[in-house]
Design a protein around this motif. Sequence first.
Motif, PDB file in Angstrom:
ATOM      1  N   SER A 201      33.730  33.982  24.775  1.00  0.00           N
ATOM      2  CA  SER A 201      32.319  34.383  24.794  1.00  0.00           C
ATOM      3  C   SER A 201      32.012  35.473  25.811  1.00  0.00           C
ATOM      4  O   SER A 201      30.909  36.021  25.801  1.00  0.00           O
ATOM      5  CB  SER A 201      31.443  33.161  25.113  1.00  0.00           C
ATOM      6  N   TYR A 202      32.962  35.782  26.690  1.00  0.00           N
ATOM      7  CA  TYR A 202      32.688  36.722  27.770  1.00  0.00           C
ATOM      8  C   TYR A 202      33.655  37.896  27.824  1.00  0.00           C
ATOM      9  O   TYR A 202      33.840  38.503  28.878  1.00  0.00           O
ATOM     10  CB  TYR A 202      32.675  35.975  29.108  1.00  0.00           C
ATOM     11  N   VAL A 203      34.255  38.267  26.701  1.00  0.00           N
ATOM     12  CA  VAL A 203      35.167  39.411  26.673  1.00  0.00           C
ATOM     13  C   VAL A 203      34.409  40.666  27.115  1.00  0.00           C
ATOM     14  O   VAL A 203      33.304  40.937  26.650  1.00  0.00           O
ATOM     15  CB  VAL A 203      35.774  39.602  25.264  1.00  0.00           C
ATOM     16  N   GLY A 204      34.997  41.399  28.051  1.00  0.00           N
ATOM     17  CA  GLY A 204      34.375  42.618  28.564  1.00  0.00           C
ATOM     18  C   GLY A 204      33.354  42.391  29.654  1.00  0.00           C
ATOM     19  O   GLY A 204      32.744  43.343  30.134  1.00  0.00           O
ATOM     20  N   LYS A 205      33.166  41.147  30.054  1.00  0.00           N
ATOM     21  CA  LYS A 205      32.151  40.830  31.074  1.00  0.00           C
ATOM     22  C   LYS A 205      32.795  40.204  32.301  1.00  0.00           C
ATOM     23  O   LYS A 205      33.881  39.636  32.236  1.00  0.00           O
ATOM     24  CB  LYS A 205      31.114  39.875  30.496  1.00  0.00           C
TER      25      LYS A 205
ATOM     26  N   THR B 162      45.551  33.046  32.194  1.00  0.00           N
ATOM     27  CA  THR B 162      46.421  34.016  32.843  1.00  0.00           C
ATOM     28  C   THR B 162      45.535  35.074  33.488  1.00  0.00           C
ATOM     29  O   THR B 162      44.648  35.634  32.839  1.00  0.00           O
ATOM     30  CB  THR B 162      47.384  34.673  31.831  1.00  0.00           C
ATOM     31  N   VAL B 163      45.795  35.342  34.768  1.00  0.00           N
ATOM     32  CA  VAL B 163      44.995  36.321  35.501  1.00  0.00           C
ATOM     33  C   VAL B 163      45.910  37.399  36.067  1.00  0.00           C
ATOM     34  O   VAL B 163      47.060  37.130  36.429  1.00  0.00           O
ATOM     35  CB  VAL B 163      44.154  35.662  36.626  1.00  0.00           C
ATOM     36  N   HIS B 164      45.397  38.623  36.106  1.00  0.00           N
ATOM     37  CA  HIS B 164      46.099  39.763  36.687  1.00  0.00           C
ATOM     38  C   HIS B 164      45.493  39.984  38.070  1.00  0.00           C
ATOM     39  O   HIS B 164      44.318  40.349  38.185  1.00  0.00           O
ATOM     40  CB  HIS B 164      45.937  41.009  35.811  1.00  0.00           C
ATOM     41  N   LEU B 165      46.294  39.740  39.092  1.00  0.00           N
ATOM     42  CA  LEU B 165      45.814  39.784  40.471  1.00  0.00           C
ATOM     43  C   LEU B 165      45.758  41.217  40.990  1.00  0.00           C
ATOM     44  O   LEU B 165      46.529  42.075  40.575  1.00  0.00           O
ATOM     45  CB  LEU B 165      46.745  38.956  41.366  1.00  0.00           C
ATOM     46  N   ASN B 166      44.870  41.430  41.943  1.00  0.00           N
ATOM     47  CA  ASN B 166      44.850  42.707  42.640  1.00  0.00           C
ATOM     48  C   ASN B 166      45.721  42.576  43.892  1.00  0.00           C
ATOM     49  O   ASN B 166      46.193  41.490  44.229  1.00  0.00           O
ATOM     50  CB  ASN B 166      43.416  43.154  42.963  1.00  0.00           C
ATOM     51  N   ARG B 167      45.942  43.660  44.569  1.00  0.00           N
ATOM     52  CA  ARG B 167      46.843  43.652  45.728  1.00  0.00           C
ATOM     53  C   ARG B 167      46.288  42.865  46.912  1.00  0.00           C
ATOM     54  O   ARG B 167      47.028  42.486  47.803  1.00  0.00           O
ATOM     55  CB  ARG B 167      47.156  45.077  46.154  1.00  0.00           C
ATOM     56  N   ASP B 168      44.995  42.599  46.920  1.00  0.00           N
ATOM     57  CA  ASP B 168      44.374  41.867  48.018  1.00  0.00           C
ATOM     58  C   ASP B 168      44.393  40.361  47.800  1.00  0.00           C
ATOM     59  O   ASP B 168      43.934  39.615  48.655  1.00  0.00           O
ATOM     60  CB  ASP B 168      42.920  42.325  48.200  1.00  0.00           C
TER      61      ASP B 168
ATOM     62  N   LEU C 123      37.798  32.916  41.609  1.00  0.00           N
ATOM     63  CA  LEU C 123      38.101  34.260  41.148  1.00  0.00           C
ATOM     64  C   LEU C 123      36.885  34.902  40.512  1.00  0.00           C
ATOM     65  O   LEU C 123      36.176  34.262  39.733  1.00  0.00           O
ATOM     66  CB  LEU C 123      39.225  34.222  40.107  1.00  0.00           C
ATOM     67  N   LEU C 124      36.661  36.151  40.831  1.00  0.00           N
ATOM     68  CA  LEU C 124      35.660  36.965  40.154  1.00  0.00           C
ATOM     69  C   LEU C 124      36.453  38.024  39.414  1.00  0.00           C
ATOM     70  O   LEU C 124      37.271  38.737  40.021  1.00  0.00           O
ATOM     71  CB  LEU C 124      34.708  37.621  41.158  1.00  0.00           C
ATOM     72  N   GLY C 125      36.280  38.083  38.099  1.00  0.00           N
ATOM     73  CA  GLY C 125      37.057  39.036  37.336  1.00  0.00           C
ATOM     74  C   GLY C 125      36.437  39.358  35.997  1.00  0.00           C
ATOM     75  O   GLY C 125      35.430  38.779  35.597  1.00  0.00           O
ATOM     76  N   LYS C 126      37.083  40.287  35.311  1.00  0.00           N
ATOM     77  CA  LYS C 126      36.609  40.752  34.002  1.00  0.00           C
ATOM     78  C   LYS C 126      37.533  40.205  32.923  1.00  0.00           C
ATOM     79  O   LYS C 126      38.753  40.325  33.019  1.00  0.00           O
ATOM     80  CB  LYS C 126      36.594  42.278  33.961  1.00  0.00           C
ATOM     81  N   VAL C 127      36.948  39.631  31.865  1.00  0.00           N
ATOM     82  CA  VAL C 127      37.720  39.056  30.767  1.00  0.00           C
ATOM     83  C   VAL C 127      38.189  40.175  29.835  1.00  0.00           C
ATOM     84  O   VAL C 127      37.386  40.966  29.338  1.00  0.00           O
ATOM     85  CB  VAL C 127      36.889  38.017  29.974  1.00  0.00           C
ATOM     86  N   ASN C 128      39.497  40.233  29.630  1.00  0.00           N
ATOM     87  CA  ASN C 128      40.115  41.227  28.751  1.00  0.00           C
ATOM     88  C   ASN C 128      40.094  40.750  27.297  1.00  0.00           C
ATOM     89  O   ASN C 128      39.966  39.546  27.050  1.00  0.00           O
ATOM     90  CB  ASN C 128      41.565  41.470  29.188  1.00  0.00           C
TER      91      ASN C 128
END
Length: 108
Positions: free
Chosen positions: A16-20, A45-51, A62-67
């Motif tokens: 329900s949240y693709v792109g958000k 599955t999450v793609h982590l940032n370097r931080d 986690l705060l992220g964008k759904v692919n």
Amino acid sequence: MDSRSTPRITADYLQSYVGKNVMIVGKVAQLRGEEAVIDAGGNITVHLNRDAYLQNGNGAQLLGKVNPDLTVKVLTSLDLGPNVDYKLANSVAEISQRHKQLFSYDTN
């Protein structure tokens, strides 16, 4: 400045949240380099940032964008330690989905 709320979700709501942007609280089930698997009412599955400094077995926010493939690109992360009430976190996500008018806003 983006003035929309960031909904709390579990794995069940990814579609329900693709792109958000979304907020996820779950247990780090597996770390694989720049990817991780988070158990938040199901595996994500999450793609982590370097931080991102997460520890296997700990809780994470986690705060992220759904692919489109239902993975999440993490924008920010917080290790919550080992003592997380996942049942409570999942309940808050469920309630916020059922009563969106109480938990969300969008001024754009």
